[in-house]
Scaffold this motif. Structure first.
Motif, mmCIF file in Angstrom:
data_model
loop_
_atom_site.group_PDB
_atom_site.id
_atom_site.type_symbol
_atom_site.label_atom_id
_atom_site.label_comp_id
_atom_site.label_asym_id
_atom_site.label_seq_id
_atom_site.Cartn_x
_atom_site.Cartn_y
_atom_site.Cartn_z
ATOM 1 N N GLU A 133 0.684 -0.662 0.348
ATOM 2 C CA GLU A 133 0.310 -0.148 0.182
ATOM 3 C C GLU A 133 0.457 1.103 -0.120
ATOM 4 O O GLU A 133 0.009 2.521 -0.517
ATOM 5 N N ARG A 134 1.717 0.902 0.605
ATOM 6 C CA ARG A 134 3.282 2.870 0.378
ATOM 7 C C ARG A 134 3.642 2.500 -0.641
ATOM 8 O O ARG A 134 4.439 3.733 -1.061
ATOM 9 N N LEU A 135 3.196 1.386 -2.235
ATOM 10 C CA LEU A 135 4.106 2.298 -3.188
ATOM 11 C C LEU A 135 3.280 3.937 -3.428
ATOM 12 O O LEU A 135 5.345 4.273 -4.515
ATOM 13 N N PHE A 136 2.951 4.317 -3.677
ATOM 14 C CA PHE A 136 2.544 5.137 -4.730
ATOM 15 C C PHE A 136 3.131 6.291 -3.681
ATOM 16 O O PHE A 136 3.950 7.330 -5.006
ATOM 17 N N LYS A 137 2.872 5.929 -2.241
ATOM 18 C CA LYS A 137 3.348 7.729 -1.481
ATOM 19 C C LYS A 137 4.979 8.223 -2.187
ATOM 20 O O LYS A 137 5.907 7.979 -1.729
ATOM 21 N N ILE A 138 5.719 6.403 -1.911
ATOM 22 C CA ILE A 138 7.396 6.734 -1.848
ATOM 23 C C ILE A 138 7.378 6.643 -3.518
ATOM 24 O O ILE A 138 8.780 7.069 -3.826
ATOM 25 N N LEU A 139 6.941 5.743 -4.321
ATOM 26 C CA LEU A 139 6.772 6.970 -5.815
ATOM 27 C C LEU A 139 6.771 8.314 -5.407
ATOM 28 O O LEU A 139 7.241 8.586 -6.765
ATOM 29 N N ASP A 140 5.622 8.568 -5.175
ATOM 30 C CA ASP A 140 5.767 10.427 -5.057
ATOM 31 C C ASP A 140 7.083 11.256 -4.426
ATOM 32 O O ASP A 140 7.632 12.176 -5.390
ATOM 33 N N ILE A 141 7.721 10.483 -3.936
ATOM 34 C CA ILE A 141 9.002 11.102 -2.983
ATOM 35 C C ILE A 141 10.059 10.595 -3.967
ATOM 36 O O ILE A 141 11.111 11.515 -4.487
ATOM 37 N N PHE A 142 10.096 9.247 -4.614
ATOM 38 C CA PHE A 142 11.407 9.097 -5.637
ATOM 39 C C PHE A 142 11.195 9.921 -6.812
ATOM 40 O O PHE A 142 12.290 10.463 -6.999
ATOM 41 N N GLU A 143 10.101 10.306 -6.867
ATOM 42 C CA GLU A 143 10.242 11.745 -8.328
ATOM 43 C C GLU A 143 9.825 12.978 -7.621
ATOM 44 O O GLU A 143 10.616 13.412 -8.574
ATOM 45 N N THR A 144 9.595 13.086 -6.906
ATOM 46 C CA THR A 144 10.534 13.983 -6.462
ATOM 47 C C THR A 144 11.729 14.830 -6.588
ATOM 48 O O THR A 144 12.237 15.877 -6.812
ATOM 49 N N HIS A 149 -12.103 -13.881 -7.141
ATOM 50 C CA HIS A 149 -11.629 -13.854 -6.188
ATOM 51 C C HIS A 149 -11.052 -12.187 -5.614
ATOM 52 O O HIS A 149 -10.797 -12.002 -6.532
ATOM 53 N N PRO A 150 -10.980 -12.064 -4.396
ATOM 54 C CA PRO A 150 -10.234 -10.418 -4.309
ATOM 55 C C PRO A 150 -9.223 -10.681 -3.965
ATOM 56 O O PRO A 150 -8.546 -9.254 -4.996
ATOM 57 N N ILE A 151 -8.569 -11.244 -4.689
ATOM 58 C CA ILE A 151 -6.500 -11.799 -4.383
ATOM 59 C C ILE A 151 -6.330 -10.639 -5.846
ATOM 60 O O ILE A 151 -5.348 -9.936 -6.635
ATOM 61 N N THR A 152 -7.514 -11.187 -6.920
ATOM 62 C CA THR A 152 -7.601 -11.567 -8.808
ATOM 63 C C THR A 152 -8.070 -9.897 -8.726
ATOM 64 O O THR A 152 -7.130 -8.924 -9.055
ATOM 65 N N ARG A 153 -8.751 -9.197 -7.635
ATOM 66 C CA ARG A 153 -9.289 -7.466 -7.837
ATOM 67 C C ARG A 153 -8.462 -7.186 -7.161
ATOM 68 O O ARG A 153 -7.745 -5.772 -7.846
ATOM 69 N N TYR A 154 -7.675 -7.245 -6.508
ATOM 70 C CA TYR A 154 -6.807 -6.328 -5.751
ATOM 71 C C TYR A 154 -5.204 -6.011 -6.330
ATOM 72 O O TYR A 154 -4.533 -5.026 -7.002
ATOM 73 N N VAL A 155 -5.052 -7.479 -6.856
ATOM 74 C CA VAL A 155 -4.057 -7.351 -8.340
ATOM 75 C C VAL A 155 -3.724 -6.792 -8.567
ATOM 76 O O VAL A 155 -3.293 -5.560 -9.400
ATOM 77 N N ASN A 203 -6.084 -4.134 -9.988
ATOM 78 C CA ASN A 203 -6.074 -2.564 -9.352
ATOM 79 C C ASN A 203 -5.217 -2.150 -9.322
ATOM 80 O O ASN A 203 -4.801 -0.754 -9.288
ATOM 81 N N TYR A 204 -3.898 -3.406 -9.309
ATOM 82 C CA TYR A 204 -3.040 -2.426 -8.527
ATOM 83 C C TYR A 204 -1.988 -2.073 -9.070
ATOM 84 O O TYR A 204 -1.167 -1.260 -8.840
ATOM 85 N N LEU A 205 -2.120 -3.214 -9.853
ATOM 86 C CA LEU A 205 -1.158 -3.162 -11.724
ATOM 87 C C LEU A 205 -1.495 -1.971 -12.344
ATOM 88 O O LEU A 205 -0.269 -0.963 -12.282
ATOM 89 N N ARG A 206 -2.808 -1.484 -12.431
ATOM 90 C CA ARG A 206 -3.303 -1.195 -13.554
ATOM 91 C C ARG A 206 -2.905 0.443 -12.268
ATOM 92 O O ARG A 206 -2.490 1.595 -13.449
ATOM 93 N N ALA A 207 -3.038 1.005 -11.937
ATOM 94 C CA ALA A 207 -2.643 2.028 -10.324
ATOM 95 C C ALA A 207 -1.979 2.753 -10.791
ATOM 96 O O ALA A 207 -0.775 3.268 -10.976
ATOM 97 N N ALA A 208 -0.132 1.606 -10.084
ATOM 98 C CA ALA A 208 0.737 1.252 -10.088
ATOM 99 C C ALA A 208 1.636 1.702 -11.741
ATOM 100 O O ALA A 208 2.490 2.669 -12.277
ATOM 101 N N VAL A 220 -8.236 -10.301 -15.202
ATOM 102 C CA VAL A 220 -7.672 -10.204 -15.638
ATOM 103 C C VAL A 220 -7.452 -9.555 -17.040
ATOM 104 O O VAL A 220 -6.790 -8.351 -17.598
ATOM 105 N N VAL A 221 -7.979 -10.168 -18.159
ATOM 106 C CA VAL A 221 -7.614 -9.911 -19.328
ATOM 107 C C VAL A 221 -7.948 -8.675 -20.122
ATOM 108 O O VAL A 221 -7.364 -7.085 -20.340
ATOM 109 N N GLN A 222 -9.569 -8.271 -18.869
ATOM 110 C CA GLN A 222 -10.152 -6.990 -19.560
ATOM 111 C C GLN A 222 -9.086 -5.592 -18.756
ATOM 112 O O GLN A 222 -9.314 -4.752 -19.137
ATOM 113 N N LYS A 223 -8.818 -6.055 -17.389
ATOM 114 C CA LYS A 223 -7.894 -4.790 -16.750
ATOM 115 C C LYS A 223 -6.759 -4.265 -17.327
ATOM 116 O O LYS A 223 -7.025 -3.531 -17.881
ATOM 117 N N VAL A 224 -5.455 -5.908 -18.455
ATOM 118 C CA VAL A 224 -4.672 -5.661 -18.876
ATOM 119 C C VAL A 224 -5.498 -4.586 -20.208
ATOM 120 O O VAL A 224 -4.343 -4.101 -20.819
#
Length: 647
Positions: free
Chosen positions: A344-355, A416-422, A424-429, A501-505
């Motif tokens: 869950e910390r990825l996106f804020k750490i990306l903000d610091i990295f980019e800054t 499955h929740p793990i599918t939805r989580y992963v 959406n996480y990768l799309r956001a990343a 998975v295919v649709q999200k990709v």
């Protein structure tokens, strides 16, 4: 002054005294050896007693007459300097006093410099010790005046600073209007308030960072430069730098505080609740941008003006001014980098990295000298450490997928929740694709060997990383599908999750990263799961209607047909009942599946009815028409249980 002194000396001490004073005059007035020689030549032409031979004679080291003129000069200079050193009021409150004080110091410095060549003379050496004492007293007073000027100058500009905590307005707390009252040009980029009688702090949004803060009036800066020039010349450059940096350091620390940035230790940062840390990161990003783009360049400019002509003192002072604030900013980023690597910390750490990445040109420009090199290097080190943290977060994501247990099955074979989580996480990343590609070009995947023998020379490290995560997810889902006892439901589960998975990709950056071949391959897998579902479920129902040789014998046709029809009805209803709670989340896939089932079952059922519809004994056992069969199939996969039986 010198004419009177010469006349008096001639009357008092004779020719030798006169010659000593002439030598001193030449040394005092001559800025270099050539000028001193010219003055001596003028004396020689004026009076025969000032011949070059006599003037060039060296006086013995133990001759007390050699320091007579020095003692006389020191007595006069000591009186002047002591008067100003003892003054209770600020010397720089009066320009005449400050000018006279600096002139006295200049003369003292020149005297010491000229007589240093005769320091081997005991009497001269004793005089020089006294001169050094006067000089130290003068330097201590100059140091006080320097500090007072900086503090008073800062107070004069205090009302013109547009600082604020930045939280109530949501804006960067600076006003970039020009100071029209500064006739000397020192405040052209200054921060000013509005109002005729007093300054009112004003916060305006910063649309760009091409502004400069002049925190001191131009006249004050000139005075500080004149003091610094004397202190450096007297060997008190470090003391001057220390006073300067201590005052300006307070200004920077207060500036960061007003931007809302707290002074936090690494331990305090790591103990913060994530929601609080997210807010602190937002404040850090604003503070870092303002510091590197506005505050530090403005401090560099001010420092260069105060210590103009003394680059080493300017560089040292600037480093001391900025070291604390820079360390505070970098330590916060470092604390985040070495902290938890929860996904869950990825996106804020990306903000610091980019800054930090975007501020690297500023670090290079503003910390370019040798004294600041360690700050520049530390910024690069922490920036790279943030990259390591990002890669570490993806490793933690992989572990999360691997460790997600195959416990209770998802009802109805749904998503499955793990599918939805992963997904959406990768799309956001992937919204930070450019940054992630930069991070993963470090070669993290080269050690992974996730596909032995597969040619990935055309793939980026990020695309390989994403494909690896997708493969882990697929393996995890396959393990979860085995929980279902019904093979058909297992296929429904894999269809649902595979389709998601295919649709999200396809509708995100993941599509371009993974490529068309990956999409085609996994779309084919979904079709494969559909076929598996048909074979393990409806093929059994459809098999009952198979017309074999037993139906050709007239005496057996009716009885066999009745048995097949009863068996079909029973299996059809049982299948509907079992699958009434199954769900296909994707509307298009749901419709495709219904068409697929109906396309295989209805022709066989229609053929069976057409063959035996005329047999009376068989007709009585026909429970469903073709259209009713189709209607029951169309009620499947809604997950609501309505297709369980005949209405």
């Amino acid at each position: 002054m010198y004419t009177i002194l010469v006349t008096h000396t001639m009357a008092e001490s004779g020719e030798e005294k006169l010659l000593a004073v002439a030598r001193h005059i030449a040394k005092t007035l001559g800025h270099n050896d050539s000028m001193a020689d010219d003055i001596l030549q003028i004396f020689s032409n004026f009076d025969g007693r000032f011949s070059r031979e006599k003037l060039s004679d060296k006086v013995s080291d133990d001759d007390p007459r050699s320091c007579a003129a020095l003692e006389h000069s020191l007595k006069s200079l000591g009186s002047q300097i002591s008067q100003y050193v003892a003054a209770e009021h600020p010397i720089w409150a009066d320009s005449a006093d400050s000018t006279a004080f600096l002139d006295a110091i200049d003369e003292l410095l020149a005297t010491v410099r000229d007589w240093n060549r005769m320091a081997g003379d005991k009497s001269v050496s004793a005089c020089l010790v006294r001169a050094d004492d006067f000089l130290q007293q003068a330097m201590f007073r100059l140091e006080e005046e320097f500090r007072s000027l900086m503090e008073r100058g800062g107070e004069a500009f205090e009302g013109s600073r547009g600082f604020g905590n930045g939280e109530s307005t949501g804006n960067y707390p600076f006003d970039s209007e020009e100071d029209e009252d500064d006739d000397e040009g020192g405040g052209g980029g200054g921060i000013v308030g509005n109002g005729e009688d007093h300054h009112i702090p004003v916060a305006h949004p910063v649309s760009d960072y091409d502004i400069v803060i002049d925190a001191l009036p131009s006249g004050t800066i000139n005075d500080l430069h004149e003091i610094a020039k004397r202190m450096v010349a007297a060997g008190f450059g470090k003391e001057c730098s220390h006073v300067y940096s201590s005052c300006r350091r307070e200004f920077l620390e207060e500036s960061l505080s007003r931007l809302g940035l707290q002074k936090l230790s690494i331990e305090e940062v790591q103990k913060m609740a994530w929601s609080d840390l997210e807010d602190e990161i937002e404040r850090w990003i604003k503070a870092a941008n303002v510091a590197l783009r506005i505050l530090f360049p403005s401090e560099r400019r001010l420092c260069d003006r105060v210590f103009f002509g003394f680059s080493s003192a300017a560089d040292l002072s600037f480093m001391e001014v900025c070291r604390g604030s820079t360390t505070q900013l970098l330590n916060f980023a470092d604390a985040v980098a070495i902290g938890s690597r929860s996904p869950e910390r990825l996106f804020k750490i990306l903000d610091i990295f980019e800054t930090l990445r975007d501020l690297m040109p500023e670090f290079e420009a503003v910390f370019s000298d040798k004294y600041c090199m360690f700050l520049r290097n530390e910024a690069v080190t922490i920036w790279k450490r943030l990259g390591e943290a990002i890669r570490g977060i993806f490793m933690e994501l992989e572990n999360l997928i691997r460790r997600d247990p195959a416990k209770a099955p998802v009802p109805g074979g749904g998503l499955h929740p793990i599918t939805r989580y992963v997904m959406n996480y990768l799309r956001a990343a992937c919204r930070s694709r450019e940054t992630l590609e930069q991070v993963f070009e470090e070669g993290i995947v080269s050690a992974k060997d996730y596909r032995q023998g597969e040619d990935r020379s055309s793939s980026t490290s990020l695309s390989v990383q994403m494909a690896w995560v997708m493969e882990l997810l697929e393996s995890n889902l396959e393990a979860k599908s085995k929980i279902y006892r019904d093979p058909a439901l297992c296929s429904v589960f894999m269809m649902n999750n595979g389709r998601y998975v295919v649709q999200k990709v396809k509708d995100s950056e993941l599509g371009s990263l993974l490529g068309d071949d990956w999409i085609r391959k996994h779309t084919a897998k979904v079709r494969q799961y559909l076929g598996n579902y048909q074979r393990s479920s409806w093929n059994k129902v459809q098999g009952v209607l198979k017309l074999d040789n037993s139906l050709l014998a007239p005496n057996l046709a009716a009885r066999t047909a009745r048995e097949k029809l009863r068996s079909f009805n029973m299996q059809f209803e049982e299948t509907l009942k079992v699958q009434s709670t199954w769900v296909i989340f994707d509307e298009q896939l749901r419709e495709e599946l219904r068409i697929y089932v109906a396309g295989n079952l209805l022709p066989a059922y229609r053929n069976f009815l057409e063959r035996f519809q005329s047999v009376a004994e068989v007709g009585r056992h026909i429970k469903y028409s073709v259209e009713e069969i189709k209607g029951r199939i169309n009620e499947l996969f809604r997950g609501g249980g309505s297709a369980g039986g005949r209405k």
